[in-house]
Scaffold this motif. Structure first.
Motif, short mmCIF file in Angstrom:
data_model
loop_
_atom_site.label_atom_id
_atom_site.label_comp_id
_atom_site.label_asym_id
_atom_site.label_seq_id
_atom_site.Cartn_x
_atom_site.Cartn_y
_atom_site.Cartn_z
N LEU A 103 39.53 47.29 42.25
CA LEU A 103 40.63 47.24 41.29
C LEU A 103 40.31 48.08 40.05
O LEU A 103 41.12 48.91 39.62
CB LEU A 103 40.91 45.79 40.90
N VAL A 149 38.40 38.48 33.00
CA VAL A 149 37.86 37.74 34.14
C VAL A 149 37.69 36.28 33.75
O VAL A 149 37.02 35.97 32.77
CB VAL A 149 36.50 38.31 34.59
N LEU A 170 31.12 43.39 37.50
CA LEU A 170 31.90 44.38 36.76
C LEU A 170 31.13 44.89 35.54
O LEU A 170 31.23 46.08 35.20
CB LEU A 170 33.23 43.78 36.33
N VAL A 203 40.93 44.11 31.00
CA VAL A 203 40.56 43.36 32.20
C VAL A 203 39.91 42.05 31.77
O VAL A 203 38.84 42.05 31.15
CB VAL A 203 39.60 44.17 33.10
N GLN A 230 40.20 36.76 43.97
CA GLN A 230 39.37 37.95 43.91
C GLN A 230 37.98 37.73 44.51
O GLN A 230 37.50 36.60 44.62
CB GLN A 230 39.22 38.41 42.45
N SER A 275 36.65 43.29 45.76
CA SER A 275 38.04 43.59 45.41
C SER A 275 38.18 43.87 43.92
O SER A 275 38.99 44.71 43.51
CB SER A 275 38.96 42.43 45.81
N ALA A 276 37.37 43.20 43.09
CA ALA A 276 37.42 43.44 41.65
C ALA A 276 36.90 44.84 41.32
O ALA A 276 37.47 45.54 40.47
CB ALA A 276 36.60 42.39 40.91
N ILE A 311 31.66 37.78 39.69
CA ILE A 311 32.58 38.91 39.54
C ILE A 311 32.39 39.56 38.17
O ILE A 311 32.30 40.79 38.06
CB ILE A 311 34.03 38.45 39.72
N TYR A 312 32.33 38.75 37.13
CA TYR A 312 32.15 39.29 35.78
C TYR A 312 30.84 40.06 35.67
O TYR A 312 30.80 41.18 35.14
CB TYR A 312 32.19 38.15 34.76
N LEU A 359 41.51 37.17 37.97
CA LEU A 359 41.37 37.99 36.78
C LEU A 359 42.75 38.52 36.42
O LEU A 359 43.68 38.47 37.22
CB LEU A 359 40.34 39.11 36.97
N GLU A 408 33.96 39.97 44.54
CA GLU A 408 33.25 41.02 43.80
C GLU A 408 33.73 42.40 44.24
O GLU A 408 33.97 43.29 43.41
CB GLU A 408 31.74 40.89 44.03
#
Length: 259
Positions: free
Chosen positions: A178, A99, A117, A97, A170, A174-175, A113-114, A160, A172
């Motif tokens: 996923l 990002v 995750l 994955v 994307q 939806s990531a 987002i990173y 990503l 936060e």
């Protein structure tokens, strides 16, 4: 030129140690790739992808294997394997994955987002680090997380990739959804491009060993993969009959001072 270290890299039976990991099928694949190039050393990048398709990363044995097949010193192979970030030096997960945290994606939410995750996939209160794996490496549902420098999709930021396939626009949430689907063993369809597969399968394709008889695969790959946003400028130009000015003719080249 021959490898300066591989001649002694054998098992107790005198069989090269690489043979226990890279069998005859892999050797056959390697020779097919090498035969495509006028100079064998030009096949080094595909061979490193081939190694990753077997091991899930480029190990010391993997570099030895490449050196043996190409007649290179292991130092030459290592110089390439450690230069490109696509070659992982520790076992990857079933999925990679990536990002995007470059400027535009970062501004549009890529950094958030990173970080989300990292926290979501971490354990014991510690966030998951760059190129660290959630779950036992290589096993179903495991994944390696990395931050990437520009995935060339600024018009669809933040983006990503999973095993180099795009998931655009994307958030936060939806990531997180996923990666949770990946850990359950699902394979969500990318926003565009080929259907999702695992990291090792993708590495075999990046080596240049493609499933020639898989009609479904080729239908997906050959289909349109551009997004509406990507071609918007070209569409506007076509709708409004805009054209580029003609190229000037017979323009003299500037003189270059003799050395």
């Amino acid at each position: 030129m021959t490898s300066d270290t591989t001649s002694s890299d054998t098992t107790g039976s005198g069989v090269p140690a690489t043979a226990t990991t890279f069998g005859e099928d892999t050797v056959t694949d390697a020779r097919e790739l090498i035969a495509r190039y006028p100079q064998s050393r030009s096949a080094l990048l595909p061979l490193l992808h081939l190694v990753q398709s077997v091991e899930g990363y480029v190990s010391q044995q993997g570099m030895t294997f490449c050196a043996e097949q190409l007649g290179l010193a292991e130092a030459e192979v290592a110089a390439v394997a450690t230069f490109y970030t696509m070659y992982k030096r520790k076992p990857c997960g079933e999925h990679l994955v990536s990002v995007c945290t470059n400027t535009l994606c970062a501004a549009m939410g890529g950094d958030a987002i990173y970080k989300r995750l990292q926290e979501h996939l971490g354990s014991d209160g510690a966030p998951l680090g760059h190129e660290e794996v959630a779950g036992p490496p290589g096993e179903s549902g495991s994944l390696m997380l990395e931050h990437a420098e520009c995935l060339a999709a600024c018009d669809l930021a933040p983006v990503l990739q999973v095993n180099y396939e795009y998931f655009d626009n994307q958030t936060e949430q939806s990531a997180v959804e996923l990666v949770d689907a990946l850990r359950r063993g699902d394979k969500p369809h990318p926003t565009r491009g080929a259907p999702l597969s695992d990291f090792k399968t993708v590495e075999r394709r990046l080596a240049g060993l493609l499933p020639e008889d898989d009609d479904e695969f080729w239908t997906e790959v050959d289909g349109p993969s551009q997004a509406v946003e990507t071609v918007r400028g070209a569409q506007l130009a076509a709708d409004r009959n805009w054209t580029a000015p003609p190229a000037p003719e017979d323009v003299p080249m500037p003189e270059v001072e003799a050395k």
